[in-house]
Design an enzyme around this catalytic site. Sequence first.
Site, PDB file in Angstrom:
ATOM      1  CG  ASN A 117      76.107  62.911 116.544  1.00  0.00           C
ATOM      2  OD1 ASN A 117      77.805  62.406 115.438  1.00  0.00           O
ATOM      3  ND2 ASN A 117      76.403  62.151 117.467  1.00  0.00           N
ATOM      4  CD  GLU A 118      72.603  69.508 116.352  1.00  0.00           C
ATOM      5  OE1 GLU A 118      71.650  69.690 115.376  1.00  0.00           O
ATOM      6  OE2 GLU A 118      72.642  70.990 116.596  1.00  0.00           O
ATOM      7  N   PRO A 119      71.219  66.946 112.354  1.00  0.00           N
ATOM      8  CG  PRO A 119      68.822  67.516 112.132  1.00  0.00           C
ATOM      9  CD  PRO A 119      70.339  68.025 113.114  1.00  0.00           C
ATOM     10  CB  SER A 151      74.939  62.971 112.119  1.00  0.00           C
ATOM     11  OG  SER A 151      74.813  63.921 112.045  1.00  0.00           O
TER      12      SER A 151
END
Length: 633
Positions: free
Chosen positions: A156-158, A160
């Site tokens: 879950n990257e920035p 998300s």
Amino acid sequence: MAHPSPEKVPVKIFGSSEEASTFVAKEIAALIRSRQKQKKFCVLGLATGSTPTRVYAELIRMHRQEKLSFKNVYTFNLDEYYPMQPDALQSYVRFMHEYLFDHIDIPKKNIHMPDGTISRDKIPAFCNTYDKMIDELGGIDIQLLGIGRTGHIGFNEPGSSEKSTTRLITLDHITTMDAASDFFGEENVPKKALTMGVGTILKSRRIIMMAWGEGKAPIVQKAVEGIVTDQNPSSFLQLHSNTLVVLDEAASSELTKIKTPWLLDSLGHWSDKQIRKAVVWLCQKLGKPILKLTNNDYSEHGMGDIVTAFGSAYQVNIRIFNELQHTITGWPGGKPKADDSNRPERAKPFPKRVVIFSPHPDDDVISMGGTFLRLVDQGHEVHVAYQTSGNIAVFDDDVVRFADFVNDFSEQFGLAKMKSEQLFKNVLQSIKKKKPGQIDSPEVMMIKGLIRRGEAKAACRYVGIPEKNIHFLDMPFYETGLVKKKPLGETDIKIISDLLLKIKPHQIYAAGDLSDPHGTHRVCLSAIYKAIDRLKKNSWMKDCYVWLYRGAWQEWDIDQIEMAVPLSPEELLRKRRAIFKHQSQKDSALFPGTDAREFWVRAEDRNRATAKAYDQLGLAEYEAIEAFVRYKF
Ligand code: F6R
């Protein structure tokens, strides 16, 4: 004035990642066993990457030695690259089997992992079912997490959202850079991945997020103390009521209670180290040199106790000023016939026998080239021991160039032409056939190692040490041809202790860099520590000073430095020339996982920054400084 703790999630800090991993493994084992007693099952959420490997190793040990059974365990893994074949080197399916599943008695049907092989159109349904299966089993009991430099949990990257569910995502650029070394080039890293969502993770009853190493310290600080924002998905853990963040000391180093504890509470007793750290911090915060700090400066920053204990700001200032002043020496091997009571190194014996350990065949000149030059110039018997061959960090086209050279060379000088021609052909063929991530042929690996050997010898010749003082140790733990290395073995440690026994040095230099991305420096250092531990009863070992330098990634904090070796502009240039001998590394900026500057630039920036920091503290102004910390055994 005491301030409330800025930590918004419970944190537990351990002396080492091993101890921390054992703690986590014990909690998992306790859950499994208690459920077994109740004849119930439990559900674990598992992570991959370098962080959880020791937890898995400990669980395997418990399975083998303490009869811990996994028959009642269901698992769900966080993520998988997409697309990804399960048997590919970088597959998380393969990872989980190699690091855990193949060594325990978990029923195969209980294992769940995102499938990197399904077609695009089936992804939404697959993800839906994944979340549903977790729900149907009653949810995850313990979810293990690592944390990426972007703050990602799972993938879950920035950006998300807090409510996100299992889905296909696009990897952040920093994440692909970090993964690049596993894929032998950033261009081979899949752009996408399947990951459990933040929402999926937050539904777990218990979450344990782990982080090791100083590289993780800044993002850990944000996760634990920062604001909750989708720009740092790990911060969502602050919204969960049963999360524990488990850290080693290095990963905790940016937390307020570690970095500036005096801002939180009156320390009462200040250790010498804490005083030095606080004074340097205060100077940097106020942009003032040490000798100009006032009583007010101390009081206003939670450091009034120090002034009270010393009598006045002046007394503290002068003490710390002198301490730092005494770390500076142009005589890293000790200054002969000089009073050494306030010097980092002893005057006698002179000359000294010195061993510089270099994890890869260039760390010596990159990280302490100026000191290396000084030691040689000042007449010491300097040995360099290259711990590994460094053969994975050579480009294929350089191998072709060298094999071609040997071929032409043989032809020109009428040497065994047939053999070199054949070798050249073999090399060309094997490089052409090689797929990304595949191991090199033994010949290619050998040539890569030889290229680095030649460069190291050239650099040593430039610095001025004889060939007999150059030792290529080729420690076996490194020789896998892959980024993933073997664990440190008895042979590795013996190689180091044999060399020390032979040379009986008065001084050892070692890379104390604990955060290099591939962990090679860490393993190399632990081999040295283990060898020293075995030899420490010998009188020569007792008399030996061990100095730690930092590798290419980080420098010691100013307050930690115990020996600061200044370099003149001329010496800095000579250091640069020595680094230039490592031509195969000149494109290091192209290497995956590194920042986009060549090693010599980074080394100079770092050495100049240290000199500037000394200058700003009000000490002498130098062109550059190399820094060392003493390891006391
Ligand atoms: C792994 C995962 C990632 C990693 C993170 C840290 O399943 O989802 O979030 O936990 O990238 O990776 P390492 O542990 O290799 O530093």
